[in-house]
Scaffold this motif. Structure first.
Motif, PDB file in Angstrom:
ATOM      1  N   GLY B 103       0.781  -1.078  -0.234  1.00 26.90           N
ATOM      2  CA  GLY B 103       0.072  -0.055   0.077  1.00 26.90           C
ATOM      3  C   GLY B 103       0.732   1.376  -0.095  1.00 26.90           C
ATOM      4  N   GLY B 106       2.888   3.517  -3.962  1.00 30.40           N
ATOM      5  CA  GLY B 106       2.465   4.560  -4.321  1.00 30.40           C
ATOM      6  C   GLY B 106       3.424   5.966  -3.727  1.00 30.40           C
ATOM      7  N   ARG B 154      -3.782  -2.813   4.067  1.00 30.19           N
ATOM      8  CA  ARG B 154      -3.341  -2.245   2.941  1.00 30.19           C
ATOM      9  C   ARG B 154      -3.908  -1.127   2.440  1.00 30.19           C
ATOM     10  N   GLN B 158      -2.471   3.037   2.112  1.00 23.50           N
ATOM     11  CA  GLN B 158      -2.516   3.702   0.644  1.00 23.50           C
ATOM     12  C   GLN B 158      -2.590   5.140   0.884  1.00 23.50           C
TER      13      GLN B 158
END
Lengths: 492, 263
Positions: B103, B106, B154, B158
């Motif tokens: 997660g 990004g 997860r 993010q």
């Protein structure tokens, strides 16, 4: 933690290889042949010969490369894909050769790479645009391309007057004539593989585990997957000369599958798989060097397969043999504890008036033949839980002499504990879990062996130190355990 | 709500077909920031398809989707996605912690390793789902409910603004279900937008502020109180719009390349 252990088994394997190949008749004086083999081993292990050094470096790097690459293939369930790809490159090699009329490395490599990509494209075309499932598509490509490759090679050799470049070596691999120039593709491929794996480790982990999630965080899943199959093609193509089309998939799959037996982390798996690949390559090369006739590819494959089997059977926590050994030990312990329990029950039947009891009573209690009981008592005596005396009984009697058994303090303690566990659990089941009294025995028979002291304390608290079990029998207390079987027992 | 701010999720005239068979037809849906939305509908109504279309996993045949005012391909990075658990290879060599760390990819960027802060944050997310003690377990060695919590952890890691969850309540026990509900409400209170595919009518009004009733068409969208009534549910669960579905299939075939040849 697991690495050193594996290295031990690898060492074992290495020495096994040595023994089997060079010292089969160690107790006899060395024949000339054996001396030659020993001499060869020395030559090999001293790394003095430059051409030999290149060879050894070649198999080591090739093993490492295939092992690393295999880690990705096996965890992504692409083993079959790797096998297909390795067969699909064969026509390209033949075409590359026929175009340049030489065994120029790069021409063959280029041809093989193209042919491999064509195979991959064909698989994805078939599985995407027709009803054919991926496994069938791979089987079609594998066999079709392979057959085409063999025919092309046969045709080329015939038209050459049969015998220029030994293209057949690409089928089964060979290390004869392996030179520095052949090393270069392997090194290039290894650098690419290592670089990709180091730079994109987290992205590759995410795409491998959960592609739809990886796509959702903006990762170019398709591109990553494509790069992996490109890397796989390079890896296969660079390894072909040594290990051959047919067996390269073994070196891709077996070390990785071995590593997967041991670890649950991707990074460890890759490391281990690479190391195992390199070790297989080295050992295989060594053995095939000692025995001139043995082809290097199959020997390397056999080495990695033996490592796989060794770890499958002997790994301390997952190995089959160790699991069997553990369950055997557990069964023995349970049998021992059951015998002790029966001893207690015999004493209980005698109202704890006697310290010793005849073996026949125990046999009756356990429902076993005298031979079996004999062995069970042997075990008790061996563990120091009981002593055995052959009682002649009343001297004038003509009864046969009877074996009398007496529990030692430690035997008494364990017997009491087992009985206590059993009866406490029965009581717990009836009182707290509302079991019927006639249903609890079988469950307690199992629980008594595995329930820990901590749980026992808990049960005693919950049931406020009970004295009697659901069947009205006495539950031995800590005091009973410590004081031994005194007369008090007869009056609860 | 400030009307200038782009909506977290805007779906306009969306039509999706599987092999020329339309599954969703002309869906219009605008979801305001900070809403906790449940998507309800019978099996095969296109609930998961809607989510997959938003995630760009299926190409729509018509219409468009905007995420925070951008195309869904660009906006997707602001979305936390919790997929259905069926499509996962449970033997893959990853631990619970590895999954949660995914997660953070990004936020980490290419070529970099996870920082210590990423790891601490991932551990906090695990802790929030009461899964910290299982951090080093291989993902396949966890129960279904525990696996679901890992995927939610997860999603938490993010730190997305919009969450799409595909049946997070499927096959989990009551305790996990309550944990998930608490999490959804907590995210909503932080101003996040959450869209959840759900199929349990009995809990729908308790769990969600807004409901979207879906069956081939969007039957209704609105606050739970307004939408959850007998008539609309009857319309949603009473069977598909048969004629529209059949004619729609013909229309799809009209668009196909084979028929274009004859134009």
């Amino acid at each position: 933690m697991s690495l050193p252990r594996i290295n031990f088994s690898l060492l074992g394997l290495l020495s096994f290889g040595l023994i089997s190949s060079s010292m089969l008749h160690a107790n006899q004086p060395l024949t000339a042949n054996e001396e030659a083999v020993l001499g060869k081993a020395l030559v090999f292990l001293s790394f003095q010969d430059p051409s030999l050094r290149v060879m050894v470096l070649g198999v080591l790097l090739m093993g490492l490369n295939c092992g690393l690459m295999g880690g990705y293939i096996v965890t992504r369930r692409l083993s079959m894909f790797g096998d297909t790809l390795s067969h699909a490159v064969l026509p390209g090699i033949a075409v590359g050769y026929s175009l340049t009329q030489s065994k120029n490395n790069w021409a063959l490599m280029l041809g093989a790479t193209f042919s491999g990509f064509a195979g991959v494209w064909f698989i994805s075309f078939l599985s995407r645009h027709t009803k054919i499932k991926t496994d069938s598509a791979m089987a079609i490509v594998l066999s079709g391309f392979y057959a085409l490759g063999i025919c092309l090679i046969a045709y080329l050799q015939k038209s050459d007057g049969g015998g220029v470049a030994n293209l057949e070596n690409y089928l089964f691999g060979s290390i004869v004539g392996f030179s520095q120039g052949d090393l270069l593709p392997i090194v290039c491929s290894l650098i690419l593989v290592l670089g990709t794996f180091v730079l994109f480790s987290k992205e590759l982990l995410a795409t491998g585990f959960d592609p739809s999630f990886a796509r959702s965080i903006g990762l170019p899943v398709g591109l990553l997957e494509f790069s992996l199959s490109a890397l796989l093609t390079f890896c296969i193509v660079s390894s072909l000369q040594i290990i051959g089309v047919v067996l390269v998939s073994a070196l891709l799959i077996i070390p990785a599958a071995t590593a997967a037996l041991i670890t649950i982390r991707m990074d460890k798996l890759l490391l281990l798989s690479g190391v195992l690949g390199a070790v297989s390559g080295f050992t295989g090369c060594f053995i095939s060097f000692l025995k001139n006739g043995l082809p290097v590819g199959p020997v390397i494959t056999l080495c990695s397969a033996s490592i796989f089997l060794t770890i499958l059977w002997l790994h301390p926590s997952q190995g089959r043999v160790c699991l069997w050994a553990r369950s055997f030990k557990r069964n023995q312990k349970i049998r021992l504890e059951n015998t002790l329990k029966a001893c207690y029950q015999v004493l209980e039947e005698l109202s704890f008036l006697e310290e010793s009891f005849p073996q026949s009573l125990l046999g009756k209690r356990r429902g076993k033949s005298s031979g079996e009981i004999e062995r069970e008592i042997d075990a008790l005596v061996r563990h120091g839980y009981a002593t055995r005396v052959l009682s002649v009984g009343q001297k004038q009697s003509d009864l046969p002499p009877e074996t009398m058994i007496t529990l030692t303090p430690s035997g008494w303690e364990l017997a009491c504990k087992m009985i206590r566990n059993h009866r406490l659990w029965e009581l717990y089941l009836t009182q707290e879990a509302s079991y019927a009294a006639d249903h609890v025995h079988d469950d307690a028979e199992k629980i008594e062996h595995i329930i820990g002291e901590k749980t026992i304390r808990q049960l005693e608290r919950i049931l406020s130190n009970p004295r009697l079990d659901p069947h009205g029998k006495l539950i031995p207390s800590q005091l009973d355990i410590e004081s031994g079987w005194t007369r008090e027992h007869s009056s609860p | 709500m400030n009307s200038k701010l782009p909506l977290p999720l805007e779906i306009h005239d969306l039509t999706v077909a599987y092999q020329k068979k339309p599954v969703l037809y002309g869906i219009d849906l605008e979801i305001q920031e900070g809403s906790l939305v449940g998507i309800l509908g019978p099996n095969g109504a296109g609930k998961s398809t809607l989510i997959k279309a938003v995630m760009g996993m299926i190409r729509p045949d018509d219409g468009f989707i905007k995420i925070f005012g951008e195309t869904n391909r660009k906006g997707i990075t602001r979305v936390g996605y919790v997929p259905q658990r069926e499509n996962i290879d449970w033997d893959f060599p990853v631990t619970a912690m590895d999954v949660v760390l995914m997660g953070r990819i990004g936020h980490t960027g290419w070529f970099k390793r996870f920082s210590k802060r990423d790891r601490i944050f991932a551990a906090e997310c695990l802790d929030q789902m009461n899964m910290l003690p299982y951090a080093d377990r291989q993902i396949g060695n966890l129960s279904g409910g525990q696996q679901q919590r890992i995927f939610l952890a997860r999603a938490l890691a993010q730190q997305s603004d919009l969450y799409l969850m595909d049946e997070p309540f499927a096959g989990v026990d009551a305790v996990t279900e309550q944990t998930i509900v608490d999490l959804l409400k907590q995210l909503r209170n932080q101003g996040k937008t959450i869209v959840v595919v759900h199929h349990d009518l009995s809990t729908a009004t308790d769990y969600f502020d807004f409901l979207a009733l879906l069956n081939f068409r969007l039957i209704a969208y609105g606050s739970s109180g307004a939408v959850f009534n007998h008539d609309l549910l009857q319309k949603t669960y009473g069977g598909k719009l048969t004629v529209l579905s059949e004619i729609g299939e013909k229309k799809m075939n009209l668009n196909s390349p084979e028929s274009r040849l004859f134009k």
